[in-house]
Scaffold this active site. Sequence first.
Site, short mmCIF file in Angstrom:
data_model
loop_
_atom_site.label_atom_id
_atom_site.label_comp_id
_atom_site.label_asym_id
_atom_site.label_seq_id
_atom_site.Cartn_x
_atom_site.Cartn_y
_atom_site.Cartn_z
CE LYS A 359 -3.76 2.07 2.41
NZ LYS A 359 -4.43 1.79 3.98
CG ASP A 451 -14.37 3.72 5.13
OD1 ASP A 451 -14.49 3.83 4.37
OD2 ASP A 451 -12.57 3.83 4.09
#
Length: 622
Positions: A359, A451
Amino acid sequence: MRATMVILLLLTTLLLILQPSQAQGPPSGYNCSSDRSIYPCRTYAIYRATAPNLLNLASIGDLFGLSRFQIAEPSNITYPNATLVQDQLLLIPLTCSCSSPSNHSYYNVTYKMNAGDTFYFLSTTKYQNLTVFQDVELVNPTLVPTNIPIGADVVIPVFCQCPEKNLTSQGINYLLSYEFRPSDNNVSSVASRFGADVKIMTSVNPRGFVPYSTVLVPVSKLPVLPQDNNTGSSPPTNSSGGGGGSNKDGVVVGLSIGLGVLGMVLIVGLFWFFCFYARRVRRRGYGEPGRKEAAKVGRYSVVDEENSFMADITDCLDRYKLYQMEELRRATSDFDPTCVIEGSSVYKGIINGEAFAIKKMKWNAYQELKILQKVNHTNLVKLEGFCIDPEDGTCYLVYEYIENGSLSTCLHQEGKASKLDWKTRLRIAFDVANGLQYIHEHTFPRVVHKDIKTSNVLLDGKMRAKIANFGLAKSGCNAITTHIVGTQGYIAPEYLADGLVTTKMDVFAYGVVLLELVSGREAMNNEGELLWMEVERVFERVEGEEGEEAIKSWMDPALVEQGCPVESVMSVMGVARACVQKDPAKRPSMVDVAYTLSKADDAFSDFSGDGVAVDSSGVVGR
């Protein structure tokens, strides 16, 4: 005959001596207090360093999902790299929580099975009777104790307890978990050793003091553990003569000092690098988009991030691998667009033949690292390591690679939803509930993900779910923010209106995920209509004349074709209805959700049709 009886008696006595914890039946874990507000709490276990493999803080930290530094500070150890001595006492920090449905207070840690490991061996030897194998079996219901594959993740429930108000009113702030041994002689010697009151210690251990079982040591402050080697560095030199022993000790001392100096040089070097990078960024005027945001909040914010990131990296160096930039470039063909996973900033990379998810992040990576240090659970995507690009300071987080991608893709991509039968969807719902229960109840302070959505739920090769992407997560709850972030369709009303951050906002988003699992629809359609706002209309039809047909008409057509039991679907719909209540106080906790879903799973398994009770308000019942 008499000789045979004597032999049997001797064998029985020998077994009692060799296996005292099993023969005497040590007590199981501690029941949760009726006052659930005391959970979670920070407490500690007293652990002994043992040869041959547990004489350093790194190995012991791996057992408990901690870094060397997290153990060194409370244990009065100055040099975390040093070799420990046999039976050296350590204070292991635990986040103690009430676990459902066992109703026991545990600190759960994930352990990867090695050759020769058994539940009994782990509980009695590696975890030194701070748990018992019966409880290990209890919290791992899907594993067969006699046939556990090497590399399997096992949850180890370390016994702990939080002090109730009647104890805190007496100044007791910690209940230390301690393995009572025959050498301790009696309760008075243990109390004296750690500065505890004998009467209070007796009162908090009503089951008595059974050798090789966990007891609680009530203290007002952490004891200063006497370290035989002073600062916890190397063992003392042999002053009684013998040149060979003296030379060996001198080598150990030299190595310890060398490692300490090397560690300090590394920390200073990293600090110099980030200070240099911050000056370079300021000279450039924050030319990149991420840096423009940093410029708006002024120089103080940048300096604060530098210090926080440095502190996190120092604490992470022994827990996570520090990759080199060249490794990541080779792994991703120099970050070729063909390696991008599902149109994100995450790349699939191959390092030493193993796949990883890499990432790419900007300067705010320390926020995610800060959260990830606190969590360790089989239903959360595992961080393997990180890398910092010396060219522009970009940070890369290296995660385990999850083979089957996101739940969103599996649900909403044409042709894939039919592969998700109801049993699989139910297990996915249960996995996500377990992951959320862990971060809400087993971290201190509590973590709010902020989230939760189907694209942040990843599915491994066995279609088991793992929660990913802690980039927006917040440590601590009941806070107010004016900066609203998240994904439309999953955002809780109170967060959108008032910026209120609590664990109940994750519960709301989880309810939306359940609705997607049942309906196969997205959280928000192309016309901007929200899925969660349809729930009440569906239940009005169910409670009217349409009944089950209303549910079937709303279900994913793939589930209808598979003929899944409507009773089980109704149970999950009831949970979802409770989770998406507009009033956060009416939503269940993830503990209640996980418990209810386990019952729904049981109902589906035996096709009994006995669902979970859900009253007209949508509140989950038991």
